[in-house]
Design an enzyme around this catalytic site. Structure first.
Site, PDB file in Angstrom:
ATOM      1  NE  ARG A  51      -2.196  -1.282   3.620  1.00 17.90           N
ATOM      2  CZ  ARG A  51      -2.749  -1.230   4.817  1.00 17.90           C
ATOM      3  NH1 ARG A  51      -4.029  -0.914   4.937  1.00 17.90           N
ATOM      4  NH2 ARG A  51      -2.044  -1.476   5.897  1.00 17.90           N
ATOM      5  CG  ASP A  53       2.087   6.476   2.972  1.00 15.31           C
ATOM      6  OD1 ASP A  53       1.358   5.549   3.354  1.00 15.31           O
ATOM      7  OD2 ASP A  53       3.189   6.742   3.487  1.00 15.31           O
ATOM      8  NE  ARG A 214       6.583  10.635   2.409  1.00 18.62           N
ATOM      9  CZ  ARG A 214       5.377  10.943   2.897  1.00 18.62           C
ATOM     10  NH1 ARG A 214       4.412  10.026   2.926  1.00 18.62           N
ATOM     11  NH2 ARG A 214       5.158  12.142   3.377  1.00 18.62           N
TER      12      ARG A 214
END
Length: 286
Positions: A51, A53, A214
């Protein structure tokens, strides 16, 4: 006889609230599910490789769902064209595969690879890369080599709690699960894409925590800008504390680039030649 349909898709993440469905929000899974339910004329349940973001892009996301042999035979060659017509312009149906019953796009994945792209300095405002590159205006002298060297302490199996969103890490620990992950590669290099010079951070691993790539990127940028040294990255990793690492880089620069599966597990479905263009949206051509 049951089979598994596997869809390889790409998407521009800017207008999506992430991959996973959320009530009242526009998501990749929501758009794909609606298209599949129209094409197959029944409810479907989707499993994805990982998944993403809100705002994160994909060149090679994989989604699986169980289908019958009869459905495959009926939809077969037309299905890619049908899904392309039924999905919006920021989703691309890149290929269809079939796999044996029980195959999971998530659990059968052996590795996932992400690339984070950064454009550095006032004069490096991305043109063709706009929308999938982080324009770091203060990073004209970003030291990619120092970032690469600092990143090598992250390779291997470690507890990456320092690089996980706090609320997610707390939920994982509360469930008795581990925040340890294995990274096969973390590399930083200067690349040229579409005529624009970028700093690329490539991360390959078996699985990832929420915001992990990130957070790694934001931490390595601290080194690249000379504010921290390589030893600080190792200390941040060992601390198992999100506050010990650097900031979380913006979502726009991150792309899911690849997912690896066991050889021979996916068989590509033949599709007729077609333009791949979406129906006219009514917008003026640019």
């Amino acid at each position: 006889m049951e089979k598994t349909l596997v869809i390889k898709l790409g998407y521009r993440g800017a207008e999506f609230c992430g991959y996973a469905e959320q009530p009242g929000l526009r998501t990749v899974a929501g758009e794909l599910r609606r298209a599949l339910e129209t094409a197959l004329r029944r409810p479907v349940e989707l499993t994805c490789a990982g998944r993403t973001d809100a705002g994160v892009h994909a060149l090679a996301q994989y989604v699986s769902l169980p289908v019958s042999s009869e459905e495959l035979a009926a939809c077969g060659p037309r299905l890619q064209r049908t899904l392309t017509a039924l999905t919006p312009e920021d989703i691309a149906i890149k290929a269809l595969y079939q796999a044996e019953a029980g195959f999971s796009a998530r659990f059968d994945a052996q590795a996932r690879g992400y690339r984070y792209r950064i454009a550095c300095g006032d004069a490096a405002c991305p043109v063709l890369g706009w929308g999938h590159v982080w324009w770091l205006r203060s990073g004209a002298n970003l030291d990619a080599q120092a970032m690469h060297e600092a990143a090598q302490c992250l390779v291997g199996e470690h507890d990456f709690m320092s690089f996980c969103k706090v609320s997610s890490a707390e939920a994982i620990r509360a469930d008795g699960r581990s925040t340890s992950r294995y990274l096969a590669e973390v590399s930083v290099s200067r690349v040229i894409e579409a005529g624009e010079e970028l700093v690329a951070i490539d991360v390959v691993g078996n699985a990832f925590l929420h915001n992990m790539v990130r957070a790694i990127t934001g931490t390595l940028v601290e080194v690249g800008q000379g504010r921290r040294d390589a030893a600080w990255v190792a200390r941040a990793l060992e601390a198992c504390d999100r506050k010990a690492a650097g900031p979380t880089a913006p979502a726009c620069g991150l792309t899911l680039e690849r997912v690896d599966y066991p050889a021979g597990s996916l068989v590509k479905m033949e599709t007729p030649t077609f333009s791949g263009q979406k129906p006219n949206s009514g917008q003026n051509p640019r």
